[in-house]
Design a protein around this motif. Structure first.
Motif, PDB file in Angstrom:
ATOM      1  N   LYS A 104      63.473  72.404   7.061  1.00  0.00           N
ATOM      2  CA  LYS A 104      62.693  72.394   5.825  1.00  0.00           C
ATOM      3  C   LYS A 104      63.590  72.481   4.595  1.00  0.00           C
ATOM      4  CE  LYS A 104      58.341  74.373   7.464  1.00  0.00           C
ATOM      5  NZ  LYS A 104      57.410  75.502   7.303  1.00  0.00           N
ATOM      6  N   ALA A 105      64.726  73.114   4.724  1.00  0.00           N
ATOM      7  CA  ALA A 105      65.641  73.286   3.597  1.00  0.00           C
ATOM      8  C   ALA A 105      66.389  72.000   3.270  1.00  0.00           C
ATOM      9  CB  ALA A 105      66.636  74.400   3.892  1.00  0.00           C
ATOM     10  N   LEU A 106      66.565  71.138   4.249  1.00  0.00           N
ATOM     11  CA  LEU A 106      67.270  69.879   4.021  1.00  0.00           C
ATOM     12  C   LEU A 106      66.321  68.869   3.387  1.00  0.00           C
ATOM     13  CD1 LEU A 106      69.208  69.590   7.401  1.00  0.00           C
ATOM     14  CD2 LEU A 106      70.094  70.324   5.186  1.00  0.00           C
ATOM     15  N   LYS A 107      66.742  68.280   2.283  1.00  0.00           N
ATOM     16  CA  LYS A 107      65.898  67.334   1.565  1.00  0.00           C
ATOM     17  C   LYS A 107      66.470  65.927   1.667  1.00  0.00           C
ATOM     18  CE  LYS A 107      63.425  70.739   0.088  1.00  0.00           C
ATOM     19  NZ  LYS A 107      62.387  71.159   0.993  1.00  0.00           N
ATOM     20  N   ASN A 108      65.578  64.964   1.840  1.00  0.00           N
ATOM     21  CA  ASN A 108      66.014  63.576   1.875  1.00  0.00           C
ATOM     22  C   ASN A 108      66.082  63.039   0.441  1.00  0.00           C
ATOM     23  OD1 ASN A 108      63.452  62.481   1.070  1.00  0.00           O
ATOM     24  ND2 ASN A 108      62.712  62.775   3.154  1.00  0.00           N
ATOM     25  N   PRO A 109      66.646  61.848   0.243  1.00  0.00           N
ATOM     26  CA  PRO A 109      66.787  61.314  -1.120  1.00  0.00           C
ATOM     27  C   PRO A 109      65.472  61.195  -1.893  1.00  0.00           C
ATOM     28  CG  PRO A 109      68.184  60.092   0.385  1.00  0.00           C
ATOM     29  CD  PRO A 109      67.349  61.011   1.230  1.00  0.00           C
ATOM     30  N   THR A 110      64.392  60.862  -1.218  1.00  0.00           N
ATOM     31  CA  THR A 110      63.092  60.748  -1.885  1.00  0.00           C
ATOM     32  C   THR A 110      62.624  62.113  -2.393  1.00  0.00           C
ATOM     33  OG1 THR A 110      62.510  58.871  -0.484  1.00  0.00           O
ATOM     34  CG2 THR A 110      60.701  60.003  -1.594  1.00  0.00           C
ATOM     35  N   GLU A 111      62.790  63.145  -1.574  1.00  0.00           N
ATOM     36  CA  GLU A 111      62.400  64.497  -1.987  1.00  0.00           C
ATOM     37  C   GLU A 111      63.272  64.982  -3.150  1.00  0.00           C
ATOM     38  OE1 GLU A 111      60.745  66.547   2.081  1.00  0.00           O
ATOM     39  OE2 GLU A 111      62.898  66.144   1.942  1.00  0.00           O
ATOM     40  N   ILE A 112      64.549  64.699  -3.099  1.00  0.00           N
ATOM     41  CA  ILE A 112      65.463  65.105  -4.174  1.00  0.00           C
ATOM     42  C   ILE A 112      65.077  64.416  -5.481  1.00  0.00           C
ATOM     43  CG2 ILE A 112      67.850  64.975  -4.982  1.00  0.00           C
ATOM     44  CD1 ILE A 112      68.675  65.322  -1.997  1.00  0.00           C
ATOM     45  N   LYS A 113      64.781  63.112  -5.395  1.00  0.00           N
ATOM     46  CA  LYS A 113      64.375  62.370  -6.593  1.00  0.00           C
ATOM     47  C   LYS A 113      63.090  62.952  -7.172  1.00  0.00           C
ATOM     48  CE  LYS A 113      63.171  57.742  -8.189  1.00  0.00           C
ATOM     49  NZ  LYS A 113      62.923  56.354  -7.806  1.00  0.00           N
ATOM     50  N   GLY A 114      62.133  63.263  -6.316  1.00  0.00           N
ATOM     51  CA  GLY A 114      60.872  63.851  -6.764  1.00  0.00           C
ATOM     52  C   GLY A 114      61.072  65.205  -7.423  1.00  0.00           C
ATOM     53  N   MET A 115      61.957  66.010  -6.856  1.00  0.00           N
ATOM     54  CA  MET A 115      62.240  67.330  -7.442  1.00  0.00           C
ATOM     55  C   MET A 115      62.872  67.175  -8.824  1.00  0.00           C
ATOM     56  SD  MET A 115      63.514  69.424  -4.040  1.00  0.00           S
ATOM     57  CE  MET A 115      64.665  70.349  -4.979  1.00  0.00           C
ATOM     58  N   ARG A 116      63.806  66.238  -8.941  1.00  0.00           N
ATOM     59  CA  ARG A 116      64.444  66.000 -10.247  1.00  0.00           C
ATOM     60  C   ARG A 116      63.419  65.551 -11.277  1.00  0.00           C
ATOM     61  NH1 ARG A 116      69.798  63.369  -7.896  1.00  0.00           N
ATOM     62  NH2 ARG A 116      71.045  65.257  -7.819  1.00  0.00           N
ATOM     63  N   GLN A 117      62.556  64.622 -10.892  1.00  0.00           N
ATOM     64  CA  GLN A 117      61.530  64.131 -11.812  1.00  0.00           C
ATOM     65  C   GLN A 117      60.587  65.254 -12.232  1.00  0.00           C
ATOM     66  OE1 GLN A 117      59.859  60.873  -9.551  1.00  0.00           O
ATOM     67  NE2 GLN A 117      61.286  59.393 -10.440  1.00  0.00           N
ATOM     68  N   ALA A 118      60.219  66.115 -11.295  1.00  0.00           N
ATOM     69  CA  ALA A 118      59.339  67.237 -11.611  1.00  0.00           C
ATOM     70  C   ALA A 118      60.006  68.209 -12.575  1.00  0.00           C
ATOM     71  CB  ALA A 118      58.937  67.962 -10.318  1.00  0.00           C
ATOM     72  N   HIS A 119      61.293  68.467 -12.379  1.00  0.00           N
ATOM     73  CA  HIS A 119      62.018  69.369 -13.280  1.00  0.00           C
ATOM     74  C   HIS A 119      62.118  68.773 -14.676  1.00  0.00           C
ATOM     75  CE1 HIS A 119      63.187  71.540  -9.651  1.00  0.00           C
ATOM     76  NE2 HIS A 119      63.576  72.515 -10.445  1.00  0.00           N
ATOM     77  N   ILE A 120      62.362  67.487 -14.768  1.00  0.00           N
ATOM     78  CA  ILE A 120      62.446  66.830 -16.082  1.00  0.00           C
ATOM     79  C   ILE A 120      61.088  66.875 -16.779  1.00  0.00           C
ATOM     80  CG2 ILE A 120      62.751  64.592 -17.223  1.00  0.00           C
ATOM     81  CD1 ILE A 120      64.943  64.036 -15.071  1.00  0.00           C
ATOM     82  N   LYS A 121      60.037  66.568 -16.044  1.00  0.00           N
ATOM     83  CA  LYS A 121      58.685  66.590 -16.616  1.00  0.00           C
ATOM     84  C   LYS A 121      58.339  67.992 -17.116  1.00  0.00           C
ATOM     85  CE  LYS A 121      53.890  65.571 -15.418  1.00  0.00           C
ATOM     86  NZ  LYS A 121      52.969  65.166 -14.358  1.00  0.00           N
ATOM     87  N   ASP A 122      58.690  68.999 -16.342  1.00  0.00           N
ATOM     88  CA  ASP A 122      58.408  70.375 -16.740  1.00  0.00           C
ATOM     89  C   ASP A 122      59.250  70.775 -17.950  1.00  0.00           C
ATOM     90  OD1 ASP A 122      56.895  72.805 -16.163  1.00  0.00           O
ATOM     91  OD2 ASP A 122      58.863  73.684 -15.746  1.00  0.00           O
ATOM     92  N   ALA A 123      60.496  70.318 -18.016  1.00  0.00           N
ATOM     93  CA  ALA A 123      61.352  70.632 -19.169  1.00  0.00           C
ATOM     94  C   ALA A 123      60.786  70.022 -20.444  1.00  0.00           C
ATOM     95  CB  ALA A 123      62.768  70.119 -18.925  1.00  0.00           C
TER      96      ALA A 123
END
Length: 66
Positions: free
Chosen positions: A15-34
Protein backbone atom coordinates in the motif's frame (compact mmCIF):
# COMPACT_ATOMS: atom_id res chain seq x y z
CA UNK A 1 10.80 3.40 28.84
CA UNK A 2 8.45 1.40 26.63
CA UNK A 3 9.18 1.35 22.90
CA UNK A 4 6.71 -0.05 20.44
CA UNK A 5 8.00 -1.58 17.26
CA UNK A 6 5.97 -1.21 14.10
CA UNK A 7 5.52 -4.40 12.17
CA UNK A 8 5.50 -3.85 8.43
CA UNK A 9 3.45 -6.52 6.72
CA UNK A 10 3.63 -7.25 2.98
CA UNK A 11 0.20 -5.62 2.60
CA UNK A 12 1.35 -2.48 4.42
CA UNK A 13 4.43 -2.24 2.22
CA UNK A 14 2.41 -2.80 -0.96
CA UNK A 15 0.00 0.00 0.00
CA UNK A 16 2.92 2.35 0.66
CA UNK A 17 4.36 1.88 -2.82
CA UNK A 18 2.77 4.21 -5.35
CA UNK A 19 2.68 3.79 -9.10
CA UNK A 20 3.22 6.74 -11.49
CA UNK A 21 -0.52 7.37 -11.86
CA UNK A 22 -1.01 7.56 -8.09
CA UNK A 23 2.01 9.86 -7.72
CA UNK A 24 0.69 12.16 -10.45
CA UNK A 25 -2.73 12.26 -8.78
CA UNK A 26 -1.19 13.09 -5.40
CA UNK A 27 0.83 15.92 -6.94
CA UNK A 28 -2.23 17.33 -8.68
CA UNK A 29 -4.24 17.15 -5.45
CA UNK A 30 -1.50 18.97 -3.52
CA UNK A 31 -1.31 21.71 -6.16
CA UNK A 32 -5.10 22.11 -6.20
CA UNK A 33 -5.17 22.34 -2.41
CA UNK A 34 -2.30 24.87 -2.39
CA UNK A 35 -4.21 27.09 -4.82
CA UNK A 36 -7.31 26.85 -2.64
CA UNK A 37 -5.29 27.85 0.43
CA UNK A 38 -3.79 30.84 -1.40
CA UNK A 39 -7.29 31.94 -2.38
CA UNK A 40 -8.45 31.50 1.22
CA UNK A 41 -5.53 33.51 2.62
CA UNK A 42 -6.21 36.31 0.12
CA UNK A 43 -9.88 36.33 1.09
CA UNK A 44 -8.97 36.35 4.79
CA UNK A 45 -6.59 39.28 4.33
CA UNK A 46 -9.48 41.28 2.83
CA UNK A 47 -12.21 40.19 5.23
CA UNK A 48 -10.53 39.95 8.65
CA UNK A 49 -9.83 43.69 8.95
CA UNK A 50 -13.56 44.27 8.53
CA UNK A 51 -14.00 42.40 11.84
CA UNK A 52 -16.97 40.23 10.99
CA UNK A 53 -15.35 36.87 10.19
CA UNK A 54 -15.82 33.86 12.44
CA UNK A 55 -13.91 30.62 12.40
CA UNK A 56 -16.98 28.97 10.91
CA UNK A 57 -17.06 31.55 8.10
CA UNK A 58 -13.41 30.81 7.32
CA UNK A 59 -14.06 27.05 7.41
CA UNK A 60 -17.00 27.38 5.03
CA UNK A 61 -14.98 29.55 2.67
CA UNK A 62 -12.10 27.04 2.73
CA UNK A 63 -14.51 24.27 1.77
CA UNK A 64 -15.88 26.46 -1.02
CA UNK A 65 -12.41 27.11 -2.46
CA UNK A 66 -11.50 23.44 -2.26
Amino acid sequence: RLRLQTVYTPICIAKALKNPTEIKGMRQAHIKDAVALCELFTWLEKEVPKGNITELDASDKAAEFR
